[in-house]
Scaffold this motif. Structure first.
Motif, PDB file in Angstrom:
ATOM      1  N   VAL A 399      36.917  33.428  43.003  1.00 10.48           N
ATOM      2  CA  VAL A 399      35.931  34.401  42.998  1.00 10.48           C
ATOM      3  C   VAL A 399      36.308  35.886  43.576  1.00 10.48           C
ATOM      4  O   VAL A 399      37.325  35.837  44.415  1.00 10.48           O
ATOM      5  CB  VAL A 399      35.145  33.898  43.983  1.00 10.48           C
ATOM      6  N   VAL A 400      35.961  36.735  42.649  1.00  8.87           N
ATOM      7  CA  VAL A 400      36.269  38.144  43.127  1.00  8.87           C
ATOM      8  C   VAL A 400      34.978  38.845  43.718  1.00  8.87           C
ATOM      9  O   VAL A 400      34.210  39.360  42.766  1.00  8.87           O
ATOM     10  CB  VAL A 400      37.033  38.919  42.181  1.00  8.87           C
ATOM     11  N   LEU A 401      34.583  38.931  44.900  1.00 10.42           N
ATOM     12  CA  LEU A 401      33.282  39.442  45.385  1.00 10.42           C
ATOM     13  C   LEU A 401      33.807  41.168  45.369  1.00 10.42           C
ATOM     14  O   LEU A 401      34.533  41.441  46.490  1.00 10.42           O
ATOM     15  CB  LEU A 401      33.138  38.934  46.670  1.00 10.42           C
ATOM     16  N   LYS A 402      33.391  41.735  44.453  1.00 13.43           N
ATOM     17  CA  LYS A 402      33.714  43.292  44.489  1.00 13.43           C
ATOM     18  C   LYS A 402      32.940  44.110  45.664  1.00 13.43           C
ATOM     19  O   LYS A 402      32.309  43.606  46.304  1.00 13.43           O
ATOM     20  CB  LYS A 402      33.335  43.831  43.184  1.00 13.43           C
ATOM     21  N   GLY A 403      33.542  45.297  45.828  1.00 15.35           N
ATOM     22  CA  GLY A 403      32.891  46.192  46.899  1.00 15.35           C
ATOM     23  C   GLY A 403      34.068  46.790  47.872  1.00 15.35           C
ATOM     24  O   GLY A 403      35.214  46.380  47.533  1.00 15.35           O
ATOM     25  N   SER A 404      33.555  47.574  48.769  1.00 12.73           N
ATOM     26  CA  SER A 404      34.662  47.925  49.695  1.00 12.73           C
ATOM     27  C   SER A 404      35.326  46.823  50.306  1.00 12.73           C
ATOM     28  O   SER A 404      34.820  46.175  51.076  1.00 12.73           O
ATOM     29  CB  SER A 404      34.008  48.799  50.767  1.00 12.73           C
ATOM     30  N   GLY A 405      36.681  46.581  50.060  1.00 12.22           N
ATOM     31  CA  GLY A 405      37.519  45.577  50.776  1.00 12.22           C
ATOM     32  C   GLY A 405      36.933  44.272  49.921  1.00 12.22           C
ATOM     33  O   GLY A 405      36.600  43.336  50.274  1.00 12.22           O
ATOM     34  N   SER A 406      37.474  44.341  48.668  1.00 12.97           N
ATOM     35  CA  SER A 406      36.790  43.285  47.816  1.00 12.97           C
ATOM     36  C   SER A 406      37.686  42.021  48.297  1.00 12.97           C
ATOM     37  O   SER A 406      38.890  41.918  48.647  1.00 12.97           O
ATOM     38  CB  SER A 406      37.484  43.498  46.258  1.00 12.97           C
ATOM     39  N   VAL A 407      36.850  40.767  48.296  1.00 11.62           N
ATOM     40  CA  VAL A 407      37.353  39.596  48.796  1.00 11.62           C
ATOM     41  C   VAL A 407      37.798  38.685  47.495  1.00 11.62           C
ATOM     42  O   VAL A 407      36.883  38.558  46.479  1.00 11.62           O
ATOM     43  CB  VAL A 407      36.238  38.837  49.551  1.00 11.62           C
ATOM     44  N   ILE A 408      38.820  37.673  47.460  1.00 12.70           N
ATOM     45  CA  ILE A 408      39.164  37.047  46.522  1.00 12.70           C
ATOM     46  C   ILE A 408      39.289  35.574  47.110  1.00 12.70           C
ATOM     47  O   ILE A 408      40.144  35.419  48.173  1.00 12.70           O
ATOM     48  CB  ILE A 408      40.537  37.524  45.898  1.00 12.70           C
ATOM     49  N   ALA A 409      38.607  34.706  46.772  1.00 13.01           N
ATOM     50  CA  ALA A 409      38.704  33.252  47.366  1.00 13.01           C
ATOM     51  C   ALA A 409      38.684  32.340  46.110  1.00 13.01           C
ATOM     52  O   ALA A 409      38.499  32.584  44.806  1.00 13.01           O
ATOM     53  CB  ALA A 409      37.671  33.242  48.220  1.00 13.01           C
ATOM     54  N   ALA A 410      39.210  31.202  46.524  1.00 19.15           N
ATOM     55  CA  ALA A 410      39.545  30.277  45.476  1.00 19.15           C
ATOM     56  C   ALA A 410      39.461  28.913  46.222  1.00 19.15           C
ATOM     57  O   ALA A 410      39.951  28.923  47.483  1.00 19.15           O
ATOM     58  CB  ALA A 410      40.800  30.569  44.782  1.00 19.15           C
ATOM     59  N   PRO A 411      39.363  27.628  45.752  1.00 23.76           N
ATOM     60  CA  PRO A 411      39.675  26.469  46.130  1.00 23.76           C
ATOM     61  C   PRO A 411      40.879  26.007  46.735  1.00 23.76           C
ATOM     62  O   PRO A 411      42.030  26.434  46.066  1.00 23.76           O
ATOM     63  CB  PRO A 411      39.248  25.376  44.929  1.00 23.76           C
ATOM     64  N   GLY A 412      41.112  25.938  47.766  1.00 28.00           N
ATOM     65  CA  GLY A 412      42.368  25.550  48.598  1.00 28.00           C
ATOM     66  C   GLY A 412      43.381  26.600  49.197  1.00 28.00           C
ATOM     67  O   GLY A 412      44.311  26.392  49.557  1.00 28.00           O
ATOM     68  N   GLU A 413      42.690  28.057  48.869  1.00 26.56           N
ATOM     69  CA  GLU A 413      43.344  28.935  49.154  1.00 26.56           C
ATOM     70  C   GLU A 413      42.876  29.881  50.314  1.00 26.56           C
ATOM     71  O   GLU A 413      41.642  30.017  50.651  1.00 26.56           O
ATOM     72  CB  GLU A 413      43.418  30.074  47.988  1.00 26.56           C
ATOM     73  N   VAL A 414      43.786  30.459  51.004  1.00 25.40           N
ATOM     74  CA  VAL A 414      43.349  31.424  52.250  1.00 25.40           C
ATOM     75  C   VAL A 414      42.826  32.582  51.831  1.00 25.40           C
ATOM     76  O   VAL A 414      43.474  33.109  50.556  1.00 25.40           O
ATOM     77  CB  VAL A 414      44.554  31.638  53.118  1.00 25.40           C
ATOM     78  N   PRO A 415      41.591  33.000  51.892  1.00 21.72           N
ATOM     79  CA  PRO A 415      40.704  34.036  51.102  1.00 21.72           C
ATOM     80  C   PRO A 415      41.735  35.395  51.281  1.00 21.72           C
ATOM     81  O   PRO A 415      42.217  35.486  52.407  1.00 21.72           O
ATOM     82  CB  PRO A 415      39.592  34.485  51.894  1.00 21.72           C
ATOM     83  N   ARG A 416      41.885  36.259  50.345  1.00 23.50           N
ATOM     84  CA  ARG A 416      42.398  37.510  50.404  1.00 23.50           C
ATOM     85  C   ARG A 416      41.283  38.645  50.428  1.00 23.50           C
ATOM     86  O   ARG A 416      40.272  38.381  49.943  1.00 23.50           O
ATOM     87  CB  ARG A 416      43.361  37.893  49.316  1.00 23.50           C
ATOM     88  N   ILE A 417      41.614  39.676  51.412  1.00 22.06           N
ATOM     89  CA  ILE A 417      40.818  41.027  51.243  1.00 22.06           C
ATOM     90  C   ILE A 417      41.769  41.871  50.584  1.00 22.06           C
ATOM     91  O   ILE A 417      42.963  42.221  51.053  1.00 22.06           O
ATOM     92  CB  ILE A 417      40.374  41.374  52.783  1.00 22.06           C
ATOM     93  N   ASN A 418      41.422  42.661  49.695  1.00 17.53           N
ATOM     94  CA  ASN A 418      42.108  43.654  49.065  1.00 17.53           C
ATOM     95  C   ASN A 418      42.180  44.950  49.747  1.00 17.53           C
ATOM     96  O   ASN A 418      41.103  45.410  50.120  1.00 17.53           O
ATOM     97  CB  ASN A 418      41.571  43.870  47.537  1.00 17.53           C
ATOM     98  N   PRO A 419      43.348  45.491  50.185  1.00 19.19           N
ATOM     99  CA  PRO A 419      43.345  46.761  50.914  1.00 19.19           C
ATOM    100  C   PRO A 419      43.421  48.104  50.149  1.00 19.19           C
ATOM    101  O   PRO A 419      43.524  49.221  50.672  1.00 19.19           O
ATOM    102  CB  PRO A 419      45.109  46.400  51.484  1.00 19.19           C
ATOM    103  N   THR A 420      43.773  48.009  48.725  1.00 23.59           N
ATOM    104  CA  THR A 420      43.650  49.254  47.840  1.00 23.59           C
ATOM    105  C   THR A 420      42.126  49.472  47.479  1.00 23.59           C
ATOM    106  O   THR A 420      41.368  48.797  47.391  1.00 23.59           O
ATOM    107  CB  THR A 420      44.563  49.212  46.857  1.00 23.59           C
ATOM    108  N   GLY A 421      42.393  50.985  46.751  1.00 21.53           N
ATOM    109  CA  GLY A 421      40.841  51.497  46.136  1.00 21.53           C
ATOM    110  C   GLY A 421      40.307  52.054  46.860  1.00 21.53           C
ATOM    111  O   GLY A 421      40.520  52.441  48.275  1.00 21.53           O
ATOM    112  N   ASN A 422      39.389  52.963  46.433  1.00 24.10           N
ATOM    113  CA  ASN A 422      38.536  54.013  47.093  1.00 24.10           C
ATOM    114  C   ASN A 422      37.097  54.294  46.434  1.00 24.10           C
ATOM    115  O   ASN A 422      37.056  53.550  45.447  1.00 24.10           O
ATOM    116  CB  ASN A 422      39.147  55.067  47.340  1.00 24.10           C
ATOM    117  N   ALA A 423      36.379  55.146  46.958  1.00 20.29           N
ATOM    118  CA  ALA A 423      35.041  55.076  46.406  1.00 20.29           C
ATOM    119  C   ALA A 423      35.142  55.814  45.024  1.00 20.29           C
ATOM    120  O   ALA A 423      34.010  55.696  44.401  1.00 20.29           O
ATOM    121  CB  ALA A 423      34.233  56.042  47.464  1.00 20.29           C
ATOM    122  N   ARG A 424      36.126  56.367  44.465  1.00 22.88           N
ATOM    123  CA  ARG A 424      36.046  56.871  43.028  1.00 22.88           C
ATOM    124  C   ARG A 424      35.929  55.787  42.099  1.00 22.88           C
ATOM    125  O   ARG A 424      35.495  55.833  40.980  1.00 22.88           O
ATOM    126  CB  ARG A 424      37.726  57.498  42.927  1.00 22.88           C
TER     127      ARG A 424
END
Ligand SMILES: NC(=O)C1=CN([C@@H]2O[C@H](COP(=O)(O)OP(=O)(O)OC[C@H]3O[C@@H](n4cnc5c(N)ncnc54)[C@H](O)[C@@H]3O)[C@@H](O)[C@H]2O)[C@@H](O)CC1
Ligand SMILES: [K+]
Length: 484
Positions: A399-424
């Protein structure tokens, strides 16, 4: 102390884990030691941020976050600075560590005042940290407003541990302090990097106070992707075939954006299968490398499919076959709306989770996530990590939940928060570009979770490095992708 930048895989800990780390560390340390280290770290950063300005205002709350501020004031005074403290605590109920720092500051002659100074070289927010679980009110809200007034006049604001009023786990809060810098103590918190966190925290710094985390990470900041070596002896078949199914009448652009992104990201061959397209030209004149196909004619078990971009209602009819047969799958936009409206499609998607050779990634924005979870977008945004986890539970895919600080999650994985990107990136079409980038990484043989994390990171970095003064459009974004 370290400056937190996008690149390394920083570990993040939630409040419960930090409280356990704190208790374990305190067992091996003299009383007050952690607060002494915290106050010293705050004072050092204060000095670095405003080396030539002696006047520092510290807004200190009633608990241990305020104690960190008082301890920092004591150091600043010892170093010849002029700290002024507004303390909101109560003599009867101040915690022991904060009391010790309060007494040190008083004995050193730190000035205490009820009213914030009209100007200063640096303002420090030590109102609330981990303990903030409700909106700022009364004198705390007045201090928050005074910090905002000083910031508007150009005074840098440094938040201790967290911007006060921001929830460390979720990055939510009703009008939290807005800081230019935040010094996170003991462990980094997920809430600094998602939802309102990035706007509230500014530049994040980290000091572990000399404590090695005794708890596993609750989440991680995703790391910059490793470059992929393209062997000389490779051919177009080595880099996978991506097909984009979508672009119903009036929405063709979305499918073309995803397809162009896949091409520029380095897929071996890219097909476009527009919905409701009989009799239309089968060429993208700006990208003649794209090959057009009838959706019914796609050899799905061989293809890495992006489905949904501009799919409209027409996507519903093709979804059962695509979900059942595609080699790998990235579902976005209208495909997700169709799944939200039809439980049988959700079941088909869930069924793919039993097959490691049939990976799936869904890329909802908060409203699409809300439809899939039968929540409101506000409820999703209230706890983005847990919304992403619920989607993983429901569909068994990445799952990629988009938005400020996109969250990436998957079965059996520690979720990731994406640190890049901006309001552009907050414009139409950038999500289609991302979907094409994720599919390409899977087509090139990357595992789906890594493909999603890396694509989201790379997509954000394109925006971070966008030339000042040049408009970011989705088409320009797709063109700017350099395959690594
Ligand atoms: N956990 C640790 O090991 C360490 C914690 N330290 C500091 O201690 C902080 C946590 O301290 P506390 O647990 O005392 O919590 P806080 O100082 O964040 O909050 C204190 C109390 O204020 C009350 N409160 C929360 N929000 C409020 C609001 N909006 N209006 C009025 N009252 C409110 C709560 O009852 C809370 O217990 C950390 O964020 C960090 O700054 C540091 O001293 C270093 C070590
Ligand atoms: K704070």
């Amino acid at each position: 102390m370290q400056r937190v930048t996008a690149g390394p895989p920083w570990a993040l800990h939630d409040i419960a884990a930090i409280r356990r780390i704190e208790s374990a560390a305190a067992l091996g340390l003299p009383p007050h030691a952690l607060m002494q280290r915290a106050g010293l770290a705050v004072a050092r950063l204060a000095l670095a941020l405003a080396p030539h300005e002696p006047g520092v205002w510290l807004a200190c709350g009633p608990g241990n976050n305020g104690g960190d501020g008082l301890e920092a004031a004591w150091h600043l005074k010892a170093w010849g600075r002029s700290p002024v403290v507004t303390w909101l605590g109560d003599e009867q109920s101040v915690p022991a560590d904060a009391r010790a720092s309060l007494e040190r500051a008083r004995h050193a002659g730190v000035v205490f005042t009820d009213t914030p100074p009209p100007r200063c070289g640096l303002a420090i927010d030590a109102l609330f940290g981990l303990g903030a679980r409700r909106p700022l009110a009364g004198r705390a809200a007045q201090c928050r407003d005074a910090l905002a007034t000083l910031a508007a006049a150009g005074t840098p604001v440094l938040a201790v541990d967290l911007p006060s009023g921001l929830d460390a786990d979720t990055g939510t809060g009703e009008q939290p302090v807005r800081a230019d810098h935040t010094l996170s103590l003991l462990a980094l918190k997920p809430g600094l990097f998602t939802a309102q966190g990035r706007d509230a925290a500014g530049q994040v710094w980290f000091d572990d106070l000399g404590v090695t985390a005794s708890e596993p990470a609750s989440a991680m900041l995703s790391a910059r992707p490793e470059p992929v070596l393209r062997p000389h002896a490779s051919h177009k078949g080595s880099w996978g075939d991506v097909a984009v199914v979508g672009g119903a009448a009036g929405l063709r652009g979305a499918a073309l954006l995803a397809a162009r992104a896949a091409l520029h990201a380095g897929a071996g061959r890219v097909f476009v299968a527009p919905l409701q397209a009989s009799g239309e030209p089968t060429l993208d004149p700006f990208q003649p490398d794209l090959m057009f196909r009838d959706p019914e004619a796609l050899d799905l078990p061989r293809l890495h499919i992006v489905c949904g971009c501009g799919g409209g209602d027409a996507v519903r009819a093709v979804l059962p076959r695509i979900i059942s047969s595609a080699r790998s799958l990235v579902l976005d936009a209208d495909a997700l709306n169709a799944i939200a409206a039809d439980a049988s499609l959700g079941k088909l998607l869930r069924a793919r989770s039993g097959r490691a050779d049939r990976p799936s990634v869904i890329t909802p924005h908060p409203l699409e996530a809300a439809r899939l979870l039968q929540l409101t977008a506000g409820e999703v945004q209230q706890d983005r990590l847990s919304a992403a986890r619920k989607l993983v539970e429901a569909f068994g895919c990445v799952v990629v939940l988009k938005g400020s600080g996109s969250v990436i999650a998957a079965p059996g994985e520690v979720p990731r928060i994406n640190p890049t990107g901006n309001a552009r990136l907050a414009i139409a079409g950038t999500g289609d570009v991302l979907a094409g980038m994720v599919a390409t990484r899977m087509a090139r043989g990357q595992a789906p979770f890594a493909a999603a994390c890396d694509a989201v990171h790379a997509h954000g970095e394109l925006a971070d490095h966008w030339p000042a003064g040049e408009t970011l459009t989705a088409a320009a974004l797709a063109r700017s992708i350099a395959p690594d």
